[in-house]
Design a protein around this motif. Structure first.
Motif, PDB file in Angstrom:
ATOM      1  N   SER A 176       0.815  -1.206   0.000  1.00  0.00           N
ATOM      2  CA  SER A 176       0.000   0.000   0.000  1.00  0.00           C
ATOM      3  C   SER A 176       0.853   1.264   0.000  1.00  0.00           C
ATOM      4  O   SER A 176       0.355   2.347  -0.250  1.00  0.00           O
ATOM      5  N   GLY A 177       2.143   1.129   0.307  1.00  0.00           N
ATOM      6  CA  GLY A 177       3.014   2.282   0.372  1.00  0.00           C
ATOM      7  C   GLY A 177       3.234   2.770   1.793  1.00  0.00           C
ATOM      8  O   GLY A 177       4.109   3.579   2.040  1.00  0.00           O
ATOM      9  N   PHE A 178       2.438   2.279   2.713  1.00  0.00           N
ATOM     10  CA  PHE A 178       2.588   2.637   4.122  1.00  0.00           C
ATOM     11  C   PHE A 178       3.455   1.599   4.823  1.00  0.00           C
ATOM     12  O   PHE A 178       3.532   0.447   4.384  1.00  0.00           O
ATOM     13  N   PRO A 179       4.099   1.953   5.930  1.00  0.00           N
ATOM     14  CA  PRO A 179       4.881   0.970   6.686  1.00  0.00           C
ATOM     15  C   PRO A 179       3.981  -0.176   7.156  1.00  0.00           C
ATOM     16  O   PRO A 179       2.905   0.044   7.698  1.00  0.00           O
ATOM     17  N   GLY A 180       4.437  -1.393   6.904  1.00  0.00           N
ATOM     18  CA  GLY A 180       3.647  -2.572   7.275  1.00  0.00           C
ATOM     19  C   GLY A 180       2.506  -2.852   6.330  1.00  0.00           C
ATOM     20  O   GLY A 180       1.637  -3.668   6.628  1.00  0.00           O
ATOM     21  N   GLY A 181       2.476  -2.211   5.184  1.00  0.00           N
ATOM     22  CA  GLY A 181       1.364  -2.360   4.251  1.00  0.00           C
ATOM     23  C   GLY A 181       1.565  -3.442   3.211  1.00  0.00           C
ATOM     24  O   GLY A 181       0.819  -3.488   2.243  1.00  0.00           O
ATOM     25  N   MET A 182       2.568  -4.312   3.381  1.00  0.00           N
ATOM     26  CA  MET A 182       2.806  -5.355   2.395  1.00  0.00           C
ATOM     27  C   MET A 182       1.888  -6.544   2.643  1.00  0.00           C
ATOM     28  O   MET A 182       1.754  -7.020   3.769  1.00  0.00           O
ATOM     29  N   LYS A 183       1.249  -6.999   1.586  1.00  0.00           N
ATOM     30  CA  LYS A 183       0.375  -8.160   1.654  1.00  0.00           C
ATOM     31  C   LYS A 183       0.815  -9.143   0.591  1.00  0.00           C
ATOM     32  O   LYS A 183       1.372  -8.759  -0.438  1.00  0.00           O
ATOM     33  N   SER A 184       0.558 -10.413   0.834  1.00  0.00           N
ATOM     34  CA  SER A 184       0.907 -11.443  -0.140  1.00  0.00           C
ATOM     35  C   SER A 184      -0.275 -12.371  -0.325  1.00  0.00           C
ATOM     36  O   SER A 184      -1.101 -12.542   0.575  1.00  0.00           O
ATOM     37  N   ALA A 185      -0.342 -12.973  -1.502  1.00  0.00           N
ATOM     38  CA  ALA A 185      -1.398 -13.935  -1.815  1.00  0.00           C
ATOM     39  C   ALA A 185      -0.800 -14.993  -2.720  1.00  0.00           C
ATOM     40  O   ALA A 185      -0.042 -14.681  -3.642  1.00  0.00           O
ATOM     41  N   SER A 186      -1.150 -16.241  -2.469  1.00  0.00           N
ATOM     42  CA  SER A 186      -0.674 -17.322  -3.330  1.00  0.00           C
ATOM     43  C   SER A 186      -1.474 -17.316  -4.625  1.00  0.00           C
ATOM     44  O   SER A 186      -2.547 -16.702  -4.723  1.00  0.00           O
ATOM     45  N   ALA A 187      -0.971 -18.006  -5.607  1.00  0.00           N
ATOM     46  CA  ALA A 187      -1.660 -18.066  -6.893  1.00  0.00           C
ATOM     47  C   ALA A 187      -3.012 -18.760  -6.741  1.00  0.00           C
ATOM     48  O   ALA A 187      -3.982 -18.390  -7.403  1.00  0.00           O
ATOM     49  N   ARG A 188      -3.104 -19.748  -5.858  1.00  0.00           N
ATOM     50  CA  ARG A 188      -4.377 -20.442  -5.627  1.00  0.00           C
ATOM     51  C   ARG A 188      -5.414 -19.473  -5.046  1.00  0.00           C
ATOM     52  O   ARG A 188      -6.570 -19.453  -5.476  1.00  0.00           O
TER      53      ARG A 188
END
Length: 144
Positions: A78-90
């Motif tokens: 998201s651009g904010f600190p701690g704003g990283m998210k991940s998702a698997s291809a499934r």
């Protein structure tokens, strides 16, 4: 003899309909990227947008080979600190299959204003229905 560059008035863009049922994600994305750029046309020019519009249906029926469904991850920030998210291809294929196709095609296009304009001609739908009947898309079979 000079090199002929097509004028914007000379560029003819078709609407192509591609059914992704049973196709491999990477192979389909590379062919779609070539169509969007216009590499299949005799009038291809690297610095101009001469490609066709592409409508992809049945994005939820695309295949991934090997263990990619569980081992391939997509990261969003998201651009904010701690704003990283991940998702698997499934997970992405289950929730937003349109996004999975769009990401794969976008990463095969140039990282420039030309590439960003080119990816806007891609329309992806999860099911067999689409809302572009007025453009009269021609069915297109990918050549592999």
């Amino acid at each position: 003899m000079g090199t002929h560059y097509p004028n914007p008035a000379d560029i003819r863009r078709d609407w192509l309909l591609i059914d992704l049922t049973g196709l491999t994600l990477g192979r389909a994305a590379s062919q779609i990227a070539n169509i969007l750029r216009g590499k299949h046309k005799a009038t291809f020019t690297p610095h101009l947008d001469v490609g066709d519009f592409v409508i992809c249906v049945n994005a939820d029926k695309v295949k991934l080979t090997g263990d990619k469904l569980d081992k391939k991850f997509y990261y969003f920030n998201s651009g904010f600190p701690g704003g990283m998210k991940s998702a698997s291809a499934r997970t992405l294929l289950g929730k937003k299959p349109e996004e999975l196709i769009t990401i794969a095609v976008r990463r095969m296009l140039p990282r420039s204003p030309l590439g960003r304009a080119t990816v806007s001609k891609l329309k992806v739908f999860a099911g067999p229905e689409h809302n572009h009947q007025a453009q009269q898309p021609k069915p297109y079979k990918l050549p592999f």
